[in-house]
Design a protein around this motif. Structure first.
Motif, PDB file in Angstrom:
ATOM      1  N   GLU A  91       0.764  -1.252   0.097  1.00 33.62           N
ATOM      2  CA  GLU A  91       0.034  -0.146  -0.060  1.00 33.62           C
ATOM      3  C   GLU A  91       0.796   1.465   0.061  1.00 33.62           C
ATOM      4  O   GLU A  91       0.202   2.334   0.057  1.00 33.62           O
ATOM      5  N   SER A  92       2.161   1.161  -0.030  1.00 35.16           N
ATOM      6  CA  SER A  92       3.080   2.335  -0.292  1.00 35.16           C
ATOM      7  C   SER A  92       2.780   3.377  -1.454  1.00 35.16           C
ATOM      8  O   SER A  92       2.546   2.784  -2.487  1.00 35.16           O
ATOM      9  N   TRP A  93       2.797   4.630  -0.774  1.00 29.98           N
ATOM     10  CA  TRP A  93       2.786   5.528  -2.084  1.00 29.98           C
ATOM     11  C   TRP A  93       4.166   5.827  -2.438  1.00 29.98           C
ATOM     12  O   TRP A  93       4.204   6.591  -3.373  1.00 29.98           O
ATOM     13  N   LEU A  94       5.103   5.614  -1.837  1.00 35.14           N
ATOM     14  CA  LEU A  94       6.529   5.928  -2.125  1.00 35.14           C
ATOM     15  C   LEU A  94       7.058   4.656  -1.549  1.00 35.14           C
ATOM     16  O   LEU A  94       7.188   3.945  -0.872  1.00 35.14           O
ATOM     17  N   ALA A  95       7.986   3.794  -2.800  1.00 33.16           N
ATOM     18  CA  ALA A  95       8.826   2.909  -2.502  1.00 33.16           C
ATOM     19  C   ALA A  95      10.036   2.784  -3.462  1.00 33.16           C
ATOM     20  O   ALA A  95       9.695   3.246  -4.603  1.00 33.16           O
TER      21      ALA A  95
ATOM     22  N   VAL B 289      18.715  -2.630   0.086  1.00 30.24           N
ATOM     23  CA  VAL B 289      18.033  -1.455   0.914  1.00 30.24           C
ATOM     24  C   VAL B 289      16.510  -1.169   0.398  1.00 30.24           C
ATOM     25  O   VAL B 289      16.638  -1.022  -1.049  1.00 30.24           O
ATOM     26  N   GLY B 290      15.479  -1.244   1.095  1.00 30.27           N
ATOM     27  CA  GLY B 290      14.112  -0.830   0.596  1.00 30.27           C
ATOM     28  C   GLY B 290      13.876   0.453   1.479  1.00 30.27           C
ATOM     29  O   GLY B 290      14.040   0.610   2.649  1.00 30.27           O
ATOM     30  N   VAL B 291      13.071   1.393   0.869  1.00 28.84           N
ATOM     31  CA  VAL B 291      12.462   2.631   1.451  1.00 28.84           C
ATOM     32  C   VAL B 291      11.170   2.651   0.901  1.00 28.84           C
ATOM     33  O   VAL B 291      10.825   2.681  -0.052  1.00 28.84           O
ATOM     34  N   PHE B 292      10.370   2.862   2.094  1.00 30.83           N
ATOM     35  CA  PHE B 292       8.756   3.011   1.718  1.00 30.83           C
ATOM     36  C   PHE B 292       8.274   4.012   2.861  1.00 30.83           C
ATOM     37  O   PHE B 292       8.494   4.375   3.778  1.00 30.83           O
TER      38      PHE B 292
ATOM     39  N   LEU C 261      -1.306  11.139  11.140  1.00 31.45           N
ATOM     40  CA  LEU C 261      -1.611  10.213  12.156  1.00 31.45           C
ATOM     41  C   LEU C 261      -1.328   8.777  11.425  1.00 31.45           C
ATOM     42  O   LEU C 261      -1.106   7.804  12.227  1.00 31.45           O
ATOM     43  N   GLU C 262      -1.532   8.487  10.089  1.00 25.26           N
ATOM     44  CA  GLU C 262      -1.551   7.451   9.732  1.00 25.26           C
ATOM     45  C   GLU C 262      -0.268   6.882   9.072  1.00 25.26           C
ATOM     46  O   GLU C 262       0.273   5.988   8.583  1.00 25.26           O
ATOM     47  N   LEU C 263       0.727   8.130   8.985  1.00 25.19           N
ATOM     48  CA  LEU C 263       1.960   7.897   8.245  1.00 25.19           C
ATOM     49  C   LEU C 263       2.848   6.906   8.825  1.00 25.19           C
ATOM     50  O   LEU C 263       3.109   6.703   9.903  1.00 25.19           O
ATOM     51  N   LYS C 264       3.309   5.914   7.892  1.00 26.63           N
ATOM     52  CA  LYS C 264       4.343   5.056   8.089  1.00 26.63           C
ATOM     53  C   LYS C 264       5.407   5.082   7.139  1.00 26.63           C
ATOM     54  O   LYS C 264       5.195   5.354   5.968  1.00 26.63           O
ATOM     55  N   ALA C 265       6.652   5.118   7.521  1.00 23.64           N
ATOM     56  CA  ALA C 265       8.049   5.183   6.790  1.00 23.64           C
ATOM     57  C   ALA C 265       9.034   4.307   7.198  1.00 23.64           C
ATOM     58  O   ALA C 265       9.033   4.414   8.515  1.00 23.64           O
TER      59      ALA C 265
ATOM     60  N   GLY D  60      12.549   3.233  11.227  1.00 17.20           N
ATOM     61  CA  GLY D  60      11.084   3.605  10.829  1.00 17.20           C
ATOM     62  C   GLY D  60      10.590   4.629  11.917  1.00 17.20           C
ATOM     63  O   GLY D  60      10.945   4.622  12.879  1.00 17.20           O
ATOM     64  N   LEU D  61       9.680   5.184  11.270  1.00 17.93           N
ATOM     65  CA  LEU D  61       8.746   6.144  12.182  1.00 17.93           C
ATOM     66  C   LEU D  61       7.585   5.357  12.995  1.00 17.93           C
ATOM     67  O   LEU D  61       6.744   5.116  12.480  1.00 17.93           O
ATOM     68  N   GLY D  62       8.052   5.195  14.174  1.00 14.21           N
ATOM     69  CA  GLY D  62       7.120   4.560  15.079  1.00 14.21           C
ATOM     70  C   GLY D  62       7.200   2.928  14.826  1.00 14.21           C
ATOM     71  O   GLY D  62       7.653   2.543  13.881  1.00 14.21           O
ATOM     72  N   GLU D  63       6.445   2.229  15.763  1.00 11.47           N
ATOM     73  CA  GLU D  63       6.501   0.609  15.864  1.00 11.47           C
ATOM     74  C   GLU D  63       5.830   0.254  14.692  1.00 11.47           C
ATOM     75  O   GLU D  63       6.011  -1.046  14.142  1.00 11.47           O
ATOM     76  N   SER D  64       4.836   0.859  14.503  1.00 12.00           N
ATOM     77  CA  SER D  64       3.792   0.139  13.294  1.00 12.00           C
ATOM     78  C   SER D  64       4.547   0.146  11.871  1.00 12.00           C
ATOM     79  O   SER D  64       4.380  -0.566  11.310  1.00 12.00           O
ATOM     80  N   SER D  65       5.572   1.218  11.809  1.00 15.87           N
ATOM     81  CA  SER D  65       6.306   1.144  10.354  1.00 15.87           C
ATOM     82  C   SER D  65       7.379  -0.232  10.549  1.00 15.87           C
ATOM     83  O   SER D  65       7.512  -0.731   9.418  1.00 15.87           O
ATOM     84  N   ILE D  66       7.874  -0.509  11.717  1.00 10.98           N
ATOM     85  CA  ILE D  66       8.621  -1.659  11.856  1.00 10.98           C
ATOM     86  C   ILE D  66       7.869  -2.929  11.603  1.00 10.98           C
ATOM     87  O   ILE D  66       8.393  -3.765  10.737  1.00 10.98           O
ATOM     88  N   ALA D  67       6.800  -2.859  12.169  1.00  7.84           N
ATOM     89  CA  ALA D  67       5.842  -4.067  11.869  1.00  7.84           C
ATOM     90  C   ALA D  67       5.465  -4.325  10.252  1.00  7.84           C
ATOM     91  O   ALA D  67       5.599  -5.351   9.726  1.00  7.84           O
ATOM     92  N   ASP D  68       5.277  -3.265   9.637  1.00  7.29           N
ATOM     93  CA  ASP D  68       5.004  -3.346   8.231  1.00  7.29           C
ATOM     94  C   ASP D  68       6.037  -3.718   7.406  1.00  7.29           C
ATOM     95  O   ASP D  68       6.155  -4.376   6.501  1.00  7.29           O
ATOM     96  N   ALA D  69       7.118  -3.221   7.847  1.00  8.84           N
ATOM     97  CA  ALA D  69       8.363  -3.654   7.145  1.00  8.84           C
ATOM     98  C   ALA D  69       9.069  -5.077   7.135  1.00  8.84           C
ATOM     99  O   ALA D  69       9.146  -5.635   6.394  1.00  8.84           O
ATOM    100  N   LEU D  70       8.604  -5.625   8.434  1.00 15.16           N
ATOM    101  CA  LEU D  70       9.096  -6.840   8.521  1.00 15.16           C
ATOM    102  C   LEU D  70       8.079  -7.866   8.133  1.00 15.16           C
ATOM    103  O   LEU D  70       8.321  -9.051   7.433  1.00 15.16           O
ATOM    104  N   ASN D  71       6.749  -7.653   7.981  1.00 19.67           N
ATOM    105  CA  ASN D  71       5.759  -8.420   7.588  1.00 19.67           C
ATOM    106  C   ASN D  71       4.609  -7.739   6.593  1.00 19.67           C
ATOM    107  O   ASN D  71       3.366  -7.602   7.219  1.00 19.67           O
ATOM    108  N   PRO D  72       4.975  -7.281   5.448  1.00 24.40           N
ATOM    109  CA  PRO D  72       4.080  -6.457   4.776  1.00 24.40           C
ATOM    110  C   PRO D  72       3.069  -7.530   4.339  1.00 24.40           C
ATOM    111  O   PRO D  72       3.214  -8.749   3.925  1.00 24.40           O
TER     112      PRO D  72
END
Length: 624
Positions: free
Chosen positions: A345-349, A441-444, A451-455, A525-537
């Protein structure tokens, strides 16, 4: 006035090896802007400006300045869609406004004599002042009047070379411009030309070509026509031109070896580079190294009514080179596997390939300038220069800030650069602690509100124990740099810290863990939720509709290593008030006219790699 020559013209041969381009994308816009100035006319002398450009020129831009047929139609359509202007390219006519010149009118002053092709070359780049002024004038119409690229304050040396369709009218134009500049007649090796007292503006017609530039630039053209090696005869230049895409409006070719030698010679002679010369001497080689590494690069611009395509073709490593890093361009060209594993669901990858080996190679070069050409260090160097440039672009009255957030583009970049600076440091210790275990390396980035931002940046680890230990080492380095970094417990990770970094809107989390497939990964990542998405997309980018669309846009079987959705990006910027940030506000209208950006690479054989970018353009809605 017409130049007069004595003696026969010597054969033109190949020259030195070419590499490291980074100013390329900026000057590609310059080439496009020059290229669209007016309608097609007579064919001109068919002289190729590259035939009189010295082979040692660090940067050379060429363009079809009188396009016809489908090329003209596609260029005008793309320019009109992107800028919203009826005559989208005329803003950069000021590049021909030499000192003392009034505002030029293309139809009256230039069209009567301009031929099909033109080029601009630099033998020394000086500061960024002249080039960024040209870019600002082309894109935003800003700046204070004419932007002569060889003004003394910029410290650049070189010349503009233009084909002519009517030599007599061209000579009248040159004579008129020289008179307005207060130039005096002189000669060099039997060739007459005119120049100003300071030598920052010189005027000549040589071999049916109009030549306008610094005195050193005009003399370089004279040397080349008489006995010097020309760019046209260079084997590397010819190889990359041969594989360039058809339908290109302009090309940019860079020569890092010559750039380095030009700056070294200038520094040794004590010659001033202008008000910002020191900055220019450092930032431009750094940028070229960051983007092109140690390999030759040719960038081509192909317009169409629906998109702008930019192909960056990287040649084989120079003979005898110990390393063959292609810099950030080369890393992106091989980053498709890293991108495929990012959240769908990334708008930047973006994916960068083989970062560890590229960074390891940068150590041999020494220093933080030309040596740091690897993927991650290239990203750091590029973001550093971007931060400086957009800060300069935003100088002046500040835009109203949001009442809810106090963010700025330079501030966010500063926050991102803090850990990148540590990870990409060009020291033996940093290479042992960090780059020795780095893979792709991947960047997203995802989310449509703050409030919803994940990176996150996701780095594959080839040594889980070393990357796990790197978390604590990065914590110590960030604390020493002024951040507040503390240990943290993050589910699904084996080591983690939280850091409050100036400029970032949320806590930066740095962790080492394993993906759902068992791969060891180092994540920032920006916050814990970004880490979770990065490891288990779920799902991964490779299964998304955006990935399929990007692959289709790129063509030639190219798998994407870069994807951007501008509508979502703009929505996020507007939501936090950053669309009014003076550093980017001038570019927001252009972003509104773009839809997506896709990028990816492939091998062309013979040691040549291609990185292609396709910028989708918003199509007009049909009227009822």
């Amino acid at each position: 006035m017409r130049a007069r020559r004595r003696g026969a013209q010597a054969p033109r041969a190949g020259a030195r090896r070419f590499a490291r381009a980074g100013l390329a994308l900026l000057i590609a816009l310059l080439a496009c802007a020059i290229a669209g100035c007016g309608s097609s006319g007579s064919s001109g002398s068919n002289a190729d400006p590259a035939g009189v450009v010295p082979a040692y020129a660090p940067v050379y831009v060429s363009a079809v300045v009188r396009p016809s047929g489908s090329l003209k139609d596609e260029a005008l359509a793309a320019g009109h869609t992107l800028t919203g202007q009826k005559d989208p390219y005329t803003r950069l006519l000021s590049v021909l406004q030499t000192p003392g010149s009034p505002t030029l009118d293309f139809s009256r002053d230039v069209a009567p004599w301009l031929g099909e092709k033109a080029g601009i070359f630099f033998t020394a780049l000086g500061s960024t002042e002249g080039l960024t002024g040209l870019l600002q004038q082309a894109l935003t119409g800003g700046g204070s009047g004419a932007q002569w690229p060889f003004a003394a304050s910029a410290g650049a040396q070189g010349a503009i070379v233009l084909d002519t369709s009517d030599l007599g009218k061209a000579e009248k134009f040159v004579s008129s411009q020289a008179s307005r500049a207060g130039a005096h007649a002189t000669s060099y090796k039997g060739v007459s030309y005119e120049t100003t007292a300071g030598g920052d503006a010189s005027f000549a017609t040589i071999d049916k070509l109009v030549v306008l530039g610094s005195e050193a630039g005009v003399r370089a053209v004279i040397d080349t026509t008489q006995s010097g090696s020309s760019l046209k005869g260079n084997a590397t230049y010819s190889q990359l031109q041969a594989v360039a895409p058809s339908g290109a409006l302009g090309h940019v070719f860079a020569n890092p070896g010559a750039l380095t030698k030009a700056h070294v010679a200038k520094a040794a002679s004590g010659e001033s580079e202008g008000t910002h010369g020191s900055e220019g001497a450092q930032s431009l080689p750094t940028l070229l190294s960051a983007l092109g590494g140690t390999r030759p690069l040719n960038v081509s611009l192909v317009p169409s009514s629906k998109s702008l395509q930019i192909d960056a073709d990287i040649g084989a490593a120079p003979a005898g080179a110990a390393r063959s890093s292609g810099g950030l361009v080369g890393a992106l060209a091989t980053g498709n596997e890293a991108l495929a594993e990012l959240p769908g669901e990334s708008w930047l990858a973006a994916g960068l390939g083989s970062v560890g080996s590229a960074l390891g190679g940068s150590g041999a070069g020494g220093g933080s300038g030309a040596g740091g050409g690897g993927g991650l260090s290239g990203l750091h160097n590029l973001l550093s220069l971007v931060s400086t440039l957009i800060s300069q672009a935003g100088a002046g009255p500040s835009a109203p800030s949001s009442a809810l957030v106090t963010l700025s583009i330079p501030g966010i970049l500063e926050g991102i650069l803090a850990p990148l600076k540590v990870l990409s440091a060009n020291t033996a210790q940093a290479r042992r602690d960090f780059t020795s275990w780095m893979g792709d390396v991947g960047v997203f980035a995802s989310g449509t509100t703050i409030l919803e931002l994940k990176a996150a940046a996701v780095i594959d680890s080839t040594d889980p124990a070393a990357s796990r230990a790197a978390v604590g080492k990065l914590q110590s380095a960030l604390n020493e740099a002024g951040a507040e970094a503390t240990p943290a417990s993050i589910p699904g990770t084996e080591a983690a810290i939280e850091a409050k970094v100036k400029g970032l809107p949320v806590t930066l989390v740095i962790a080492d863990g394993r993906s759902s497939s068992g791969k060891a990964k180092f994540v920032m990542g920006l916050g814990e939720s970004s880490i979770a998405d990065a490891l288990n997309p779920s799902p991964a980018m490779s299964g998304s509709a955006a990935y399929t669309a990007a692959r289709s846009a790129l063509g030639e079987g190219i798998a994407p290593s870069l994807q951007v959705n501008f509508a979502t990006l703009l929505s996020l910027l507007e939501g936090v008030g950053l669309s009014e940030d003076p550093t980017i506000a001038k570019f927001v209208p252009y972003l509104r006219n773009a839809t997506t950006l896709a990028g990816g690479g492939k091998s062309l054989g013979g040691g040549v790699e291609r990185l292609r970018f396709v910028l989708g353009l918003r199509q007009p809605t049909s009227s009822g």
